[in-house]
Design a protein around this motif. Structure first.
Motif, PDB file in Angstrom:
ATOM      1  N   LEU A 368      -1.943  31.214  73.280  1.00 20.04           N
ATOM      2  CA  LEU A 368      -2.698  32.432  72.984  1.00 20.04           C
ATOM      3  C   LEU A 368      -2.279  33.561  73.909  1.00 20.04           C
ATOM      4  O   LEU A 368      -2.205  33.378  75.132  1.00 20.04           O
ATOM      5  N   LEU A 369      -2.008  34.733  73.313  1.00 18.59           N
ATOM      6  CA  LEU A 369      -1.776  35.929  74.136  1.00 18.59           C
ATOM      7  C   LEU A 369      -2.914  36.917  73.887  1.00 18.59           C
ATOM      8  O   LEU A 369      -3.190  37.287  72.738  1.00 18.59           O
ATOM      9  N   PHE A 370      -3.586  37.350  74.956  1.00 21.18           N
ATOM     10  CA  PHE A 370      -4.627  38.363  74.838  1.00 21.18           C
ATOM     11  C   PHE A 370      -3.973  39.741  74.767  1.00 21.18           C
ATOM     12  O   PHE A 370      -3.173  40.100  75.628  1.00 21.18           O
ATOM     13  N   ILE A 371      -4.294  40.486  73.709  1.00 18.80           N
ATOM     14  CA  ILE A 371      -3.815  41.856  73.585  1.00 18.80           C
ATOM     15  C   ILE A 371      -4.667  42.715  74.522  1.00 18.80           C
ATOM     16  O   ILE A 371      -5.856  42.486  74.673  1.00 18.80           O
ATOM     17  N   ASN A 372      -4.021  43.688  75.157  1.00 22.15           N
ATOM     18  CA  ASN A 372      -4.675  44.482  76.201  1.00 22.15           C
ATOM     19  C   ASN A 372      -5.021  45.868  75.670  1.00 22.15           C
ATOM     20  O   ASN A 372      -4.142  46.648  75.339  1.00 22.15           O
ATOM     21  N   PHE A 373      -6.337  46.166  75.573  1.00 20.57           N
ATOM     22  CA  PHE A 373      -6.751  47.478  75.060  1.00 20.57           C
ATOM     23  C   PHE A 373      -7.239  48.420  76.157  1.00 20.57           C
ATOM     24  O   PHE A 373      -7.715  49.506  75.873  1.00 20.57           O
ATOM     25  N   GLY A 374      -7.182  47.981  77.395  1.00 19.19           N
ATOM     26  CA  GLY A 374      -7.634  48.877  78.476  1.00 19.19           C
ATOM     27  C   GLY A 374      -8.308  48.099  79.587  1.00 19.19           C
ATOM     28  O   GLY A 374      -8.424  46.867  79.521  1.00 19.19           O
ATOM     29  N   GLU A 375      -8.739  48.825  80.580  1.00 19.48           N
ATOM     30  CA  GLU A 375      -9.243  48.217  81.807  1.00 19.48           C
ATOM     31  C   GLU A 375     -10.415  47.265  81.581  1.00 19.48           C
ATOM     32  O   GLU A 375     -10.425  46.133  82.064  1.00 19.48           O
ATOM     33  N   LYS A 376     -11.406  47.756  80.839  1.00 21.08           N
ATOM     34  CA  LYS A 376     -12.627  46.982  80.651  1.00 21.08           C
ATOM     35  C   LYS A 376     -12.313  45.728  79.831  1.00 21.08           C
ATOM     36  O   LYS A 376     -12.758  44.614  80.146  1.00 21.08           O
ATOM     37  N   GLU A 377     -11.515  45.924  78.773  1.00 16.43           N
ATOM     38  CA  GLU A 377     -11.150  44.806  77.914  1.00 16.43           C
ATOM     39  C   GLU A 377     -10.314  43.789  78.695  1.00 16.43           C
ATOM     40  O   GLU A 377     -10.479  42.581  78.541  1.00 16.43           O
ATOM     41  N   GLN A 378      -9.425  44.307  79.535  1.00 22.32           N
ATOM     42  CA  GLN A 378      -8.572  43.426  80.339  1.00 22.32           C
ATOM     43  C   GLN A 378      -9.424  42.512  81.233  1.00 22.32           C
ATOM     44  O   GLN A 378      -9.164  41.313  81.335  1.00 22.32           O
ATOM     45  N   ALA A 379     -10.434  43.094  81.851  1.00 25.28           N
ATOM     46  CA  ALA A 379     -11.299  42.289  82.725  1.00 25.28           C
ATOM     47  C   ALA A 379     -11.988  41.179  81.924  1.00 25.28           C
ATOM     48  O   ALA A 379     -12.074  40.023  82.372  1.00 25.28           O
ATOM     49  N   TYR A 418      -1.194  32.158  68.803  1.00 26.63           N
ATOM     50  CA  TYR A 418      -2.255  33.093  68.426  1.00 26.63           C
ATOM     51  C   TYR A 418      -2.235  34.315  69.321  1.00 26.63           C
ATOM     52  O   TYR A 418      -1.720  34.261  70.441  1.00 26.63           O
ATOM     53  N   THR A 419      -2.821  35.418  68.829  1.00 24.82           N
ATOM     54  CA  THR A 419      -3.195  36.510  69.722  1.00 24.82           C
ATOM     55  C   THR A 419      -4.717  36.639  69.675  1.00 24.82           C
ATOM     56  O   THR A 419      -5.362  36.245  68.696  1.00 24.82           O
ATOM     57  N   ALA A 420      -5.273  37.184  70.759  1.00 28.04           N
ATOM     58  CA  ALA A 420      -6.715  37.466  70.796  1.00 28.04           C
ATOM     59  C   ALA A 420      -6.888  38.972  70.887  1.00 28.04           C
ATOM     60  O   ALA A 420      -6.259  39.624  71.718  1.00 28.04           O
ATOM     61  N   LEU A 421      -7.712  39.510  69.995  1.00 26.13           N
ATOM     62  CA  LEU A 421      -7.979  40.940  69.978  1.00 26.13           C
ATOM     63  C   LEU A 421      -9.400  41.138  70.482  1.00 26.13           C
ATOM     64  O   LEU A 421     -10.347  40.586  69.913  1.00 26.13           O
ATOM     65  N   VAL A 422      -9.529  41.902  71.540  1.00 25.88           N
ATOM     66  CA  VAL A 422     -10.840  42.079  72.152  1.00 25.88           C
ATOM     67  C   VAL A 422     -11.114  43.568  72.329  1.00 25.88           C
ATOM     68  O   VAL A 422     -10.410  44.233  73.099  1.00 25.88           O
ATOM     69  N   GLY A 423     -12.089  44.072  71.599  1.00 23.69           N
ATOM     70  CA  GLY A 423     -12.512  45.467  71.761  1.00 23.69           C
ATOM     71  C   GLY A 423     -13.979  45.517  72.170  1.00 23.69           C
ATOM     72  O   GLY A 423     -14.555  44.490  72.557  1.00 23.69           O
ATOM     73  N   GLU A 424     -14.564  46.674  72.046  1.00 23.26           N
ATOM     74  CA  GLU A 424     -15.961  46.846  72.474  1.00 23.26           C
ATOM     75  C   GLU A 424     -16.911  45.895  71.759  1.00 23.26           C
ATOM     76  O   GLU A 424     -17.799  45.310  72.378  1.00 23.26           O
ATOM     77  N   THR A 425     -16.725  45.780  70.442  1.00 25.79           N
ATOM     78  CA  THR A 425     -17.616  44.918  69.661  1.00 25.79           C
ATOM     79  C   THR A 425     -17.562  43.496  70.175  1.00 25.79           C
ATOM     80  O   THR A 425     -18.596  42.845  70.383  1.00 25.79           O
ATOM     81  N   GLU A 426     -16.352  43.000  70.362  1.00 28.82           N
ATOM     82  CA  GLU A 426     -16.191  41.624  70.834  1.00 28.82           C
ATOM     83  C   GLU A 426     -16.875  41.435  72.187  1.00 28.82           C
ATOM     84  O   GLU A 426     -17.570  40.449  72.407  1.00 28.82           O
ATOM     85  N   ILE A 427     -16.669  42.383  73.103  1.00 32.37           N
ATOM     86  CA  ILE A 427     -17.273  42.251  74.430  1.00 32.37           C
ATOM     87  C   ILE A 427     -18.792  42.213  74.302  1.00 32.37           C
ATOM     88  O   ILE A 427     -19.458  41.359  74.909  1.00 32.37           O
ATOM     89  N   ILE A 432     -14.312  36.749  70.604  1.00 36.19           N
ATOM     90  CA  ILE A 432     -12.975  37.306  70.479  1.00 36.19           C
ATOM     91  C   ILE A 432     -12.537  37.232  69.024  1.00 36.19           C
ATOM     92  O   ILE A 432     -13.051  36.403  68.263  1.00 36.19           O
ATOM     93  N   THR A 433     -11.611  38.102  68.649  1.00 38.26           N
ATOM     94  CA  THR A 433     -11.009  37.997  67.311  1.00 38.26           C
ATOM     95  C   THR A 433      -9.658  37.316  67.476  1.00 38.26           C
ATOM     96  O   THR A 433      -8.813  37.768  68.241  1.00 38.26           O
ATOM     97  N   LEU A 434      -9.510  36.201  66.759  1.00 36.55           N
ATOM     98  CA  LEU A 434      -8.333  35.361  66.908  1.00 36.55           C
ATOM     99  C   LEU A 434      -7.390  35.601  65.737  1.00 36.55           C
ATOM    100  O   LEU A 434      -7.809  35.527  64.581  1.00 36.55           O
ATOM    101  N   LYS A 435      -6.122  35.888  66.038  1.00 35.59           N
ATOM    102  CA  LYS A 435      -5.154  36.107  64.960  1.00 35.59           C
ATOM    103  C   LYS A 435      -4.096  35.020  64.998  1.00 35.59           C
ATOM    104  O   LYS A 435      -3.425  34.821  66.015  1.00 35.59           O
ATOM    105  N   ASP A 436      -3.945  34.343  63.876  1.00 36.91           N
ATOM    106  CA  ASP A 436      -2.885  33.336  63.733  1.00 36.91           C
ATOM    107  C   ASP A 436      -1.569  34.069  63.504  1.00 36.91           C
ATOM    108  O   ASP A 436      -1.429  34.809  62.532  1.00 36.91           O
ATOM    109  N   MET A 437      -0.608  33.866  64.390  1.00 38.50           N
ATOM    110  CA  MET A 437       0.620  34.660  64.324  1.00 38.50           C
ATOM    111  C   MET A 437       1.545  34.230  63.185  1.00 38.50           C
ATOM    112  O   MET A 437       2.442  34.976  62.805  1.00 38.50           O
ATOM    113  N   ASP A 438       1.337  33.049  62.640  1.00 37.76           N
ATOM    114  CA  ASP A 438       2.133  32.626  61.485  1.00 37.76           C
ATOM    115  C   ASP A 438       1.543  33.187  60.198  1.00 37.76           C
ATOM    116  O   ASP A 438       2.230  33.850  59.418  1.00 37.76           O
ATOM    117  N   SER A 439       0.262  32.906  59.979  1.00 42.37           N
ATOM    118  CA  SER A 439      -0.358  33.268  58.705  1.00 42.37           C
ATOM    119  C   SER A 439      -0.885  34.703  58.711  1.00 42.37           C
ATOM    120  O   SER A 439      -1.121  35.288  57.665  1.00 42.37           O
TER     121      SER A 439
END
Lengths: 457, 457
Positions: A368-379, A418-427, A432-439
């Protein structure tokens, strides 16, 4: 200061996927070695020059990499030898140490040096690099790994049986679809020379008939003639080239052929024991073939001789081995019979690549790679990553809030599952929103659900 | 021909139990490296001399092992250089290749050479031997393994945080009871030099205060005086030696101390981020200490500096690392910030030995040794051994019907967990008698029961 970087000819860098694939081969070999009671040892990369020189013949000596003495010792350079064109003596004056040329001589040295710390029969495996100053060419390297297993201190044929089972098991586990273990016995070769009345010329005879595969019957006969083997002897040798049938059939023919040779009969009996036991214990995938012309490394082996070939692939032998009687004698320890085998990891690697046999999982990156949307999300991502890693799940965080496209490309490049997408809603929802990189499929889940899902896979 | 075997000074043979213990350390490190998203690479044991020379200072150059050119190339020996006592030039004329001195320079070379095959940030780990022509002495070897992890292509402080977590996790997993991760930042050191008005003399200042542990306050002051640091500057440096308290308290003091230095404040901010994140993510066992006098490898590091010490053991640092800004610049690739760490496997090995931390299972041999009572029994044992090995159980057969006592001694020597005793009765009943080598307890069981029991353990 800047220079265009390169590496010495005949050496290689290994990228992550190559290391993973090579490790897979080594681990498969190790697992079988251990299961059959072999324990690992390691020896230094360089030995004293005197330990190695004179053990591999003149050509071997030339291919040994020497290490230049350091500092003041360099002053002992024998310039006269250089002027007299005696390069060997010049090298000896400059280099007390040399890089390991194979694992066999260091092993013999090890056994003699540590004899009081070992129990015999001593069964060791050793998987380490060796170095040879060969002219670099396709598929031949100056640095490569050997994967050896040897037993010293017993002449029991149990080990010959075990080694056949081990060839079979390793290559079956690696997924090779079709391969043959060829077996012969030096005593049978001695018997042949005896029956022909050319006992003295066993080396010439054996070197010639070993080439049958490559140069055919006519070529071998020509070579025998050139080596002054008598016409009568050659007539006796010829039938060997035509021997066909099952191992049992060839054994029967050879029993007759070697009827007058005691040593020949002994070789037949040894071979028969091994074939018989192997048949009882059942090979998984290998074919086993009695090949009366197999003679690799004749000056070395004294009993069983092994060679393994991958069928349906253009490639020399991928494994070899045999019994030797006096290896440790080189270092003053007599009467230690030994038998050993070696897997040619580089050739096996090439075969597996050609046949596409490596599991795809080996080239995968983090789960899994966490996508980075900014300071707060990174933490927040660091906090979730910590929990995943605590559960043994490999994951990573993109280190800056770069453009999404760039981050997604990176996830693909490193082959994240996978990637993980984390924004304000998720926090806010602690999800987390999980994205399958194949499908490309996306799902939102809690951290507990995420851990469960990734651990399951 | 016989010679008393030995190995070069400063090198080592490893017996099976030592290989098992060292492998345990390497595997523990690898597992954590992978979990944090690092992928393995390997580079050749030798590089072109030009790749290595000039990268480690004059002393380093002298400690690099050179490989003697082979064959005709030896004729290019620069005998005049030898006569002129210019040993470096003489060596250069004789040796185009050199053994790897560390993993960092080969890594920089690798990154530049393969830049188009890599994705950045590139996170690699590398566990391979390196060679140094150091005078052999206690605990210092000419061949030893380095275990490095580095990230290049990002200046994100996420990685500093990760590395602290990784030190903690590896050493916790290895069972070290008490250890401290010391952290500092090169920018703080620059700030100190600035505040003292001795910006030019940062190297001298840092080299001196780095010795506080060893030579005490008086020693450091003496060295500063010798290096012509002004009395005024020394008065400003002295308070650093006395700084005590928690990391937070020291941070507060340093914020005041460095109030006038922009670069110093930057260093403080970086350090604060790392300490803060690490506190949030919670260390497992390590203590983390801000040490304002920590300066290892100053000429190299540009940001964070790490060092790990095992407490309660007489031993130098067992790990180190830090951020560097222009490693790949050596090979013509600019602007790649990097950060990396290294585990000192040999020192960790010594600490673990001293504290008796290695799991006992590492020194165990096969699970089961079949005692050999003769031909018929041996055949039966081979049949049972085949089934055990098919189930993944490591076992072995004593290769001849030697005296029971001798075979039992062998079983103990190779540290077999059990022996199997098989006589006529057992064969008739298709059972074996199993002897626990620790307790001496004997039980008779079927092969199925045996497999179940051994697989369970």
């Amino acid at each position: 200061m800047a220079q265009k970087p390169s590496i010495p000819k005949g050496t290689r860098d290994f990228l992550p996927f190559e290391v993973a694939q090579r490790t897979y081969i080594f681990d498969t070999i190790k697992e079988v070695y251990k299961k059959f009671g072999f324990a690992p040892i390691e020896t230094p990369s360089f030995e004293l020059s005197s330990t190695l020189l004179g053990k591999y013949g003149e050509e071997g000596d030339r291919l040994i990499f020497r290490i230049l003495n350091s500092g003041e010792k360099m002053k002992k350079a024998d310039v006269q030898a250089l002027e007299a064109d005696n390069l060997a003596r010049f090298a000896n004056s400059l280099a007390e140490k040399a890089l390991r040329y194979d694992l066999t001589v260091p092993f013999a040295r090890f056994v003699v040096q540590h004899q009081n710390e070992l129990s015999f029969p001593f069964k060791r495996y050793q998987i380490q690099p060796v170095w040879r100053a060969d002219r670099p060419q396709h598929g031949r390297y100056q640095e490569f790994f050997q994967c050896d297993a040897d037993v010293v201190g017993s002449d029991s044929l149990i080990y010959e049986v075990d080694f056949v089972l081990m060839f079979d098991e390793v290559l079956t586990n690696l997924g090779l679809p079709d391969f043959s273990i060829k077996i012969n016995n030096r005593k049978i070769l001695s018997g042949i020379a005896e029956v022909c009345g050319e006992t003295e010329k066993i080396v010439a005879i054996t070197v010639a008939i070993d080439k049958l595969d490559k140069i055919g019957t006519d070529g071998v006969v020509k070579e025998l003639e050139e080596k002054n083997i008598s016409a009568e002897a050659i007539e006796k040798i010829k039938p060997l080239f035509a021997m066909q049938g099952s191992n049992e059939e060839i054994l029967q023919q050879m029993k007759t052929y070697l009827a007058s040779s005691t040593i020949g009969q002994e070789g037949i009996a040894e071979l028969e024991f091994v074939l018989d036991q192997v048949a009882k214990l059942a090979l998984k995938r290998a074919k086993i073939e009695f090949d009366v012309t197999l003679a690799r490394g004749l000056n070395y082996y004294t009993g069983a001789i092994f060679e393994v070939k991958a069928n349906g692939v253009q490639m020399g032998s991928i494994c070899g081995g045999g019994r030797y009687d006096d290896l440790t004698g080189l270092f003053g320890m007599k009467g230690m019979s030994g038998v050993g085998i070696s897997f040619g990891a580089d050739r096996i690697y090439d075969v597996m690549n050609e046949l596409n046999l490596f599991p795809e999982s080996l080239t995968k990156g983090v789960k899994l790679l966490f996508i980075n949307f900014g300071e707060k999300e990174q933490a927040f991502c660091m906090y979730v990553a910590r929990q995943l890693r605590n559960e043994g799940i490999a994951c990573d965080i993109y280190p800056s809030a770069a453009k999404l496209q760039k981050q997604m490309k990176y996830a693909n490049d490193i082959r994240a599952t996978y990637t993980a997408l984390v924004g304000e809603t998720e926090i806010a929802e602690n999800k987390i929103t999980l994205k399958d990189m194949d499908s490309g499929e996306q799902t939102r889940c809690t951290i507990e659900e995420l851990i469960l899902k990734l651990k399951e896979e």
